[in-house]
Each structure stands twice: as C-alpha cells, then as structure tokens.
Write an enzyme that holds these catalytic residues in place. Structure first.
Site, PDB file in Angstrom:
ATOM      1  N   HIS A 187      39.168  -6.213  13.666  1.00  0.00           N
ATOM      2  CA  HIS A 187      38.061  -6.673  14.592  1.00  0.00           C
ATOM      3  C   HIS A 187      38.517  -7.791  15.499  1.00  0.00           C
ATOM      4  CE1 HIS A 187      34.700  -7.538  16.692  1.00  0.00           C
ATOM      5  NE2 HIS A 187      34.165  -6.408  16.451  1.00  0.00           N
ATOM      6  N   TYR A 222      27.855 -11.732  22.116  1.00  0.00           N
ATOM      7  CA  TYR A 222      26.767 -12.920  21.919  1.00  0.00           C
ATOM      8  C   TYR A 222      26.326 -12.757  23.634  1.00  0.00           C
ATOM      9  CZ  TYR A 222      29.544 -14.212  17.957  1.00  0.00           C
ATOM     10  OH  TYR A 222      30.064 -14.128  16.700  1.00  0.00           O
ATOM     11  N   PRO A 251      24.239 -18.069   9.703  1.00  0.00           N
ATOM     12  CA  PRO A 251      25.190 -17.017  10.035  1.00  0.00           C
ATOM     13  C   PRO A 251      25.768 -17.019  11.208  1.00  0.00           C
ATOM     14  CG  PRO A 251      22.741 -16.291  10.068  1.00  0.00           C
ATOM     15  CD  PRO A 251      22.942 -18.046   9.735  1.00  0.00           C
ATOM     16  N   LYS A 288      30.127 -17.326   8.092  1.00  0.00           N
ATOM     17  CA  LYS A 288      31.049 -17.743   7.422  1.00  0.00           C
ATOM     18  C   LYS A 288      30.706 -17.717   5.742  1.00  0.00           C
ATOM     19  CE  LYS A 288      33.892 -19.933  10.314  1.00  0.00           C
ATOM     20  NZ  LYS A 288      35.463 -19.628  10.491  1.00  0.00           N
ATOM     21  N   TYR A 320      37.038 -19.539  14.369  1.00  0.00           N
ATOM     22  CA  TYR A 320      35.957 -18.609  14.139  1.00  0.00           C
ATOM     23  C   TYR A 320      36.570 -17.660  13.095  1.00  0.00           C
ATOM     24  CZ  TYR A 320      33.518 -14.548  16.212  1.00  0.00           C
ATOM     25  OH  TYR A 320      32.607 -13.307  16.260  1.00  0.00           O
TER      26      TYR A 320
END
Ligand code: APR
Length: 421
Positions: A101, A231, A323, A327, A418
């Site tokens: 991904h 998002y 969340p 992580k 990220y």
C-alpha cells in the site's frame, strides 16, 4: 490442586506478598527466564524473538485463543514491522496475503489529491494485513517452536520487581493461583493491564493528552470503495476509508464525544460517509452490513521510562497513541525488537547495558510517532463552530492541506513519518 506439581516447581503454599495470601497460591514455578504478560502483537513478537534466541519464556494471556485470533483491530504494517517479522521468520502469512500500500487520498471541499508516498521520503510503503491474521500466525509460530503460551490465564499480580527474581501471580482456568518467578517480566498487556499497575506511582512520569476527538470505528462487509486509504476533511466532521480484505472495509466517522456506537443505524452511517466523502463528486461507496462498530476517543499517553526494575513495558502498556496515523501495532513491534535484543544480551551474554538503555532507545521514536499522530489529528479535524478561534484554526488546516498537496519537501516529510517508526 494440592499435590499437583508443575515443571521446575518449588512446594505449594509459597508466599507472595501484596497479592494472593500464602494459602491461596496452589503452585510456584521458576522455569522461565522471562514471563510475558499478554498475547497481543507486543507479547507475541517478543516471545517469538526470545524463543528464536534460545531464551526460555512463558506467555500468559487472559483471553481464549479464539478471542485473540478473532479480535479485529489494526492492519496497517509499517516497513520496519515487515522487516522485523521477515528477519525472524514470522512473515509467511503477510508476505503471501498482505497487500502493498503506497498511496493515500485527501478529499476536501476543494477537490481530491493523491499522495503516492511509497515513492516519496524514504520510499517505504505499508503492507495491509489484518492484525487478527498476524496474531493467528504469531500464535501458531510460537507454539510450533515449542513456546509455553497459556490462554485464559489472567495475571492478577506482579511483585518483587526491584529484587533478583520478580514474580507473577496468574489464575488458571480452574481458578487456582500460580506464582511464576523469572529473571525479567515483560508487560505487554495493554493500557488497562496489570503491568502498569505494578509500577509504583511516581516511579515513572506519565505524559497524556485528550485530543477531544472521537471516531466511530466501523467494519463493513463490503469491498473497498476506492483504491487507497482516503481521508475526507469536512466541516461536518472527518471520515476515513481503509481497505482491509477484499470483502471487509474499515471506515471511520467523527462523532460527538459520548455518542453511543449504536446511535446511528446503518443507513444513517452510509449517508454520513457518502456526504463527508463527497460521493456525489467522487463516486458512490460500496455499501454493506456494518459488522463491527465501536467508538475510539483520541487520547495519547507516554510513560517515561517504560521500565521499572525488572519489568519492561511494551506496546499499549508502554503508551497509547491515537489511531490517526496507524502507529500502535508498529510501535509495539519496534519496542519488542529492542527489548528482545536487550534481554538476550543480558541472559545470554551477561551484558545488561542494552537492557538499561531500553527506554532511552525507544522513547525518541515513540515521541516522533506521537508528534506525527498529533499533526495528523490537526490535519484531519478542524474545530467546529464560528468563533474566531475555530475559524482561524480551520484556515490553518486548509493551509496545511495545501502545503501537503503542493510542496515536495512537505510530501517527503509526510511520507517519512507516515510509514517510518
Ligand atoms: N493478564 C494476561 N493478559 C492480559 C491481561 C492480564 N492481566 N490484561 C490484558 N491482557 C491481554 C489482553 O487480553 C490482550 O490480548 O494483553 C493483550 C494486550 O494486547 P493488545 O491490546 O493488542 O496490545 P499490544 O500487544 O500492546 O498491541 C498494541 O496493537 O491492537 C493494536 O492498535 C492496537 O496499539 C495497539 C497495538
């Protein structure tokens, strides 16, 4: 239980100050070098790494095997996590069924932009592999390697942490109490576990923050509605879309604090998701039954140090992270690898230095993850309302999104944090 002897047992009825009375403890054993409390990602990765290094360890888990292997949680594995699992022969399942991904999408009122973060920053990508599948693999591997893993065995007390042989009191499925002593104890039992409570108040500093944001975390029995992680930043609240498996998709919906997870019927949830995801502009969502729903309050905490005497905290027991940047499980694996190295050096090489540095080695990476997670919360959530403060903060949010969309340096920084741990 009297008369029952366990391997490496000293006689029943031995005393355990501060926990069960002498008369309550049916048996005691001291076979393990390390006792691990909790069989989540933290405990299972640590156990497998120690077993791989020839360290005798016992894992005690409160829940049943079926429960821990079905508990759907995260599933977004960072490159460092995949490296640790691959290097230690624990990655067969994720290398076979995991999906690479490397792109995420941001949807705002000004449109949508994609970030192929896998070719930015350090060029690292995520692997999508449901956590319950990873836990299932880790349990199977630990048992196949001859590991001592006891389910339905809650730990009720941990003592003697500043002595040579700390002891853990656990309750077997039949209700009897057993004392297990060892050279070291690893607390991998989450935020509400027993390990944290064994640390005297004041012995560690606790940093904590409530970010004031709540998500409704959903699993839908439906295929993903778009390629990447998406998002959606919306004045009515955040919405998120994350692929999990070909027929299960994770969604997040920002809801008011205190709202019960059952407040919104499925139809309302799909309507809210479509509205905030701007499905009218970007295409419909693939709907299906909501098979799991729970609310997640965005709170964070960090303990410093994450060790006390011969107790070492790992994963959620060491600290909580929101969340927002996926992580949690990745931090747990990072800490488990560093602790396994330290314990092995102490037990096999007689060198206690790496172990003494456990907190110092982990905390800078924990704080970096916390910083990025906090930044993500501010990127994805603008305060509601029309007062000056709220309007100003939402304008800052827009500026942050625009910088991310247009600045290559910002994109590299985003990608590095990220995926990085
Ligand atoms: N005795 C034995 N086991 C216990 C006890 C206890 N007293 N208390 C809790 N446990 C077990 C729980 O049942 C659970 O299986 O400890 C385990 C802790 O596992 P997780 O909660 O998954 O925590 P951790 O391994 O630290 O994983 C961290 O993974 O799930 C993601 O996002 C999540 O950040 C989290 C990350």
């Amino acid at each position: 239980m009297s008369g029952t002897t366990m391997p490496g047992t000293t006689m029943p009825g031995s005393t355990v100050p501060g926990t069960a009375g002498a008369e309550d403890v049916a048996g005691a054993e001291d076979a393990a070098e390390v006792v691990i409390v909790g069989a989540g990602p933290a405990g299972l990765v640590l156990g497998n790494l120690l077993l791989g290094a020839g360290v005798r360890c016992t894992v005690l888990e409160r829940q049943s095997r079926a429960h821990v292997e079905q508990r759907a949680r995260a599933g977004f594995l960072a490159a460092n996590t995949v490296r640790v699992l691959t290097e230690n022969g624990l990655a067969e399942g994720l290398l076979k069924d995991g999906r690479q991904h490397d792109t995420c999408a941001f949807r705002t009122d000004r449109g949508e932009f994609h970030l192929t973060y896998g070719s930015l920053g350090r060029g690292e990508a995520h692997t999508v592999y449901p956590q319950q599948h990873l836990v299932r693999d880790l349990v199977a591997e630990f048992l196949a390697r001859g590991g001592d893993l006891r389910f339905e065995t809650p730990v009720v007390g941990i003592t003697g942490l500043t002595g040579d042989r700390p002891a853990v009191t656990a309750q077997s499925a039949d209700g009897t109490l057993h004392r297990l002593s060892a050279r070291f104890v690893a607390g991998c039992d989450g935020r509400h576990g027993t390990a944290r409570t064994a640390v005297p108040v004041g012995a560690v500093r606790r940093y904590r923050r409530d970010h004031g944001v709540t998500w409704l975390a959903l699993l839908a029995a439906a295929p993903q509605s778009m390629g990447p992680v998406a998002y959606a930043v919306h004045e009515d609240g955040f919405a998120g879309h994350m692929a999990r498996t070909p027929d299960i998709t994770r969604y997040y919906l920002q809801v008011p604090r205190g709202e019960s997870p059952d407040t919104r019927p499925d139809a309302r949830i799909w309507a809210d998701l479509a509205h905030r995801m701007r499905a009218d502009r970007h295409g419909p969502l693939h709907e299906g039954p909501i098979v799991e729903r729970r609310t997640v309050e965005m709170t964070s905490d960090v303990l410093d140090p994450i060790q006390y005497g011969r107790l070492f905290l790992v994963g959620d027991a060491a600290g909580l992270i929101s969340p927002a940047a996926a992580k949690g499980a990745n931090l747990a694996v990072m800490e488990a690898e560093i602790l396994a190295r330290g314990l092995t050096a102490a037990l096999r090489g007689g060198d206690e230095q790496p172990l003494a540095r456990y907190s110092a080695d982990c905390l800078p990476r924990i704080w970096r993850a916390q910083e990025f997670s906090h930044w993500m919360i501010n990127l994805l959530h603008g305060p509601a309302g029309s007062d000056d403060d709220a309007v100003f903060l939402r304008a800052l949010q827009q500026a942050r999104l625009e910088s991310l969309q247009t600045s290559r340096r910002h994109q590299d920084h985003f990608a590095e944090n990220y995926v990085g741990i």
